[in-house]
Scaffold this motif. Sequence first.
Motif, mmCIF file in Angstrom:
data_model
loop_
_atom_site.group_PDB
_atom_site.id
_atom_site.type_symbol
_atom_site.label_atom_id
_atom_site.label_comp_id
_atom_site.label_asym_id
_atom_site.label_seq_id
_atom_site.Cartn_x
_atom_site.Cartn_y
_atom_site.Cartn_z
ATOM 1 N N ALA A 67 0.782 -1.133 0.095
ATOM 2 C CA ALA A 67 0.022 0.158 0.098
ATOM 3 C C ALA A 67 1.231 1.290 -0.022
ATOM 4 O O ALA A 67 0.527 2.199 -0.703
ATOM 5 C CB ALA A 67 -0.981 -0.068 1.005
ATOM 6 N N GLN A 68 1.898 1.295 0.800
ATOM 7 C CA GLN A 68 2.786 2.377 0.559
ATOM 8 C C GLN A 68 3.494 2.454 -0.631
ATOM 9 O O GLN A 68 3.772 3.720 -1.464
ATOM 10 C CB GLN A 68 3.933 2.182 1.781
ATOM 11 C CG GLN A 68 3.593 2.176 3.072
ATOM 12 C CD GLN A 68 4.702 1.858 4.261
ATOM 13 O OE1 GLN A 68 5.963 1.872 3.803
ATOM 14 N NE2 GLN A 68 4.394 1.697 5.368
ATOM 15 N N VAL A 69 3.826 1.512 -1.279
ATOM 16 C CA VAL A 69 4.548 1.667 -2.608
ATOM 17 C C VAL A 69 3.235 2.307 -3.460
ATOM 18 O O VAL A 69 3.586 3.138 -4.419
ATOM 19 C CB VAL A 69 4.808 0.163 -3.375
ATOM 20 C CG1 VAL A 69 5.274 0.099 -4.809
ATOM 21 C CG2 VAL A 69 5.959 -0.347 -2.394
ATOM 22 N N LEU A 70 2.195 1.710 -3.579
ATOM 23 C CA LEU A 70 1.210 2.194 -4.528
ATOM 24 C C LEU A 70 0.808 3.751 -3.880
ATOM 25 O O LEU A 70 0.301 4.579 -4.796
ATOM 26 C CB LEU A 70 -0.341 1.443 -4.184
ATOM 27 C CG LEU A 70 -0.003 0.076 -4.738
ATOM 28 C CD1 LEU A 70 -1.239 -0.708 -4.622
ATOM 29 C CD2 LEU A 70 -0.003 0.267 -6.346
ATOM 30 N N LEU A 100 8.731 2.787 3.489
ATOM 31 C CA LEU A 100 8.817 4.176 3.664
ATOM 32 C C LEU A 100 9.235 4.645 4.992
ATOM 33 O O LEU A 100 9.753 5.875 5.109
ATOM 34 C CB LEU A 100 7.518 4.889 3.393
ATOM 35 C CG LEU A 100 6.839 4.709 1.758
ATOM 36 C CD1 LEU A 100 5.745 5.489 1.898
ATOM 37 C CD2 LEU A 100 8.222 5.290 0.921
ATOM 38 N N HIS A 101 9.087 4.019 6.178
ATOM 39 C CA HIS A 101 9.320 4.252 7.550
ATOM 40 C C HIS A 101 9.699 3.183 8.181
ATOM 41 O O HIS A 101 9.460 1.787 7.843
ATOM 42 C CB HIS A 101 8.437 5.021 8.055
ATOM 43 C CG HIS A 101 6.917 4.362 8.159
ATOM 44 N ND1 HIS A 101 6.738 3.613 9.381
ATOM 45 C CD2 HIS A 101 5.929 4.535 7.334
ATOM 46 C CE1 HIS A 101 5.478 2.971 9.197
ATOM 47 N NE2 HIS A 101 5.069 3.608 7.812
ATOM 48 N N ASP A 102 10.161 3.293 9.543
ATOM 49 C CA ASP A 102 10.610 2.056 10.265
ATOM 50 C C ASP A 102 9.794 2.215 11.535
ATOM 51 O O ASP A 102 9.942 1.389 12.524
ATOM 52 C CB ASP A 102 12.072 2.400 10.902
ATOM 53 C CG ASP A 102 12.918 2.011 9.785
ATOM 54 O OD1 ASP A 102 12.649 1.137 8.815
ATOM 55 O OD2 ASP A 102 14.054 2.733 9.389
ATOM 56 N N VAL A 103 8.477 2.664 11.557
ATOM 57 C CA VAL A 103 7.716 2.629 12.854
ATOM 58 C C VAL A 103 6.579 1.717 12.611
ATOM 59 O O VAL A 103 5.905 1.651 11.549
ATOM 60 C CB VAL A 103 6.900 4.252 12.915
ATOM 61 C CG1 VAL A 103 6.175 4.222 14.310
ATOM 62 C CG2 VAL A 103 7.878 5.215 13.088
ATOM 63 N N SER A 157 4.819 6.642 -9.039
ATOM 64 C CA SER A 157 5.832 7.052 -9.770
ATOM 65 C C SER A 157 6.814 7.954 -8.926
ATOM 66 O O SER A 157 8.093 8.279 -9.156
ATOM 67 C CB SER A 157 5.643 7.842 -11.105
ATOM 68 O OG SER A 157 4.909 8.863 -10.719
ATOM 69 N N ASP A 158 6.420 8.500 -7.659
ATOM 70 C CA ASP A 158 7.132 9.447 -7.163
ATOM 71 C C ASP A 158 7.986 8.773 -5.682
ATOM 72 O O ASP A 158 8.628 9.225 -4.985
ATOM 73 C CB ASP A 158 6.150 10.251 -6.280
ATOM 74 C CG ASP A 158 5.789 11.480 -7.125
ATOM 75 O OD1 ASP A 158 6.457 11.734 -7.888
ATOM 76 O OD2 ASP A 158 4.612 11.728 -7.009
ATOM 77 N N LEU A 159 7.803 7.219 -5.836
ATOM 78 C CA LEU A 159 8.593 6.362 -4.919
ATOM 79 C C LEU A 159 10.107 6.485 -5.118
ATOM 80 O O LEU A 159 10.737 6.278 -6.079
ATOM 81 C CB LEU A 159 8.171 4.998 -5.136
ATOM 82 C CG LEU A 159 8.750 4.009 -3.956
ATOM 83 C CD1 LEU A 159 7.745 4.246 -2.700
ATOM 84 C CD2 LEU A 159 8.480 2.711 -4.528
ATOM 85 N N LEU A 205 0.832 9.499 7.750
ATOM 86 C CA LEU A 205 0.592 10.148 6.409
ATOM 87 C C LEU A 205 1.347 9.208 5.281
ATOM 88 O O LEU A 205 1.482 9.825 4.076
ATOM 89 C CB LEU A 205 1.188 11.477 6.428
ATOM 90 C CG LEU A 205 0.374 12.306 7.234
ATOM 91 C CD1 LEU A 205 1.040 13.871 7.249
ATOM 92 C CD2 LEU A 205 -1.362 12.470 6.870
ATOM 93 N N SER A 206 1.851 8.048 5.836
ATOM 94 C CA SER A 206 2.448 6.995 4.757
ATOM 95 C C SER A 206 1.403 5.920 4.552
ATOM 96 O O SER A 206 1.827 5.040 3.852
ATOM 97 C CB SER A 206 3.849 6.469 5.067
ATOM 98 O OG SER A 206 4.710 7.589 5.413
#
Length: 372
Positions: free
Chosen positions: A60-63, A265-268, A67-69, A326-327
């Motif tokens: 879901a984070q990738v989607l 996108l994050h480590d939380v 293209s901004d990943l 927000l990710s």
Amino acid sequence: MREPSRPESEALAPWIDVMLAVDRAEADGDADEALRLMQAHAVDQAGRQFWRPCRFERLAQVLLLGSDLPGWAVSRWLVAQAHNALYRPRDRWRTRAEQLSLDVVGGLERVSRRGDTEARCQLIDRNWVYRQVFTYDLGGLARFVRSNAGPKLVARADRIHDWARAPISGLRLVSLSASSVTWARLDTGELLEHANIGSAIFVEVGESVLGRVVPILGGTMLEGAPLVVPEEVAAKVAADPSSWLTAIRESRAEIETLGFEPAVLHDVPTPVWEAMLSRSPSAAALSECSASLARRALETARECLDGAVSAGPASVDRWSCVRAALSSRSVVARVPEIATAEDVEVVRRLSEIVAPPTDIVGRRLVELLKDG
């Protein structure tokens, strides 16, 4: 994913083709197809969720970014795939990784008391030592990139071949802010300023960690969440990176190696940021719907921006929790429904200081809220 026993293999047989298809879609960089297949086969014959929630979340984070990943997130996606790839029968690398990891942590009974099967699942899926041994020391990432990953996905990654060779470093947390985290290398004293993506969520300023510092466009970052260790352990590894397994084994009673999950996108961890954003610190965060979490994310963002203090553990980095929210594709999707006119300014201010690529999400939301 661990190698199943014979009874488990018989139960999994109808799922093998689906599992392989999902792996193939991910390896080709097709997060949409991988997620579609997982949603179409979400539960097993007993009605239990078949896939790990963290896999749904990373797709879901990738989607969400599309293209901004950024390239570093693509590299982290490849690392997660290499770590979680479906077992092959009699995989000598997995077997060796399990042996080395169990020697360090002290056996299966120290991983879980719910039996050997559960302990092996926890070791392979969520243990920091196993992940490092298999993915890096025994070449799991290098093999995956060479033999499994699609060329288009590899081309989007940020210096992934250098990541595969990165050693473990001993670091000390110096400071953190909304946008950055500063670490000091214990071997050279060099200060490393990284984007604050939650890598220090469990670390206090002054504490020491072990982690792999990897190169990215314009600097460095940690390939994943670091491991908090006593200072003497970090110093020993800083002086001799090859000693890291021995150093952890000798101090294993003081080190928690479980609870790590592959991230993009994050480590939380999801339960951590959800709990932080819950209306009651003692409430079960998972009971809150995405709309409630979206509301609390905006309220917490306002508090952070205004320097206010809200309920919750004082040591938890609230900036990282807001960024993690927000990710989340499900939370972001609900923001337009619950946002007020005042929230537009909050999101705008947040997007100006929060670490990338959440700033992109923030700017998208500002435009969407203005149009609405």
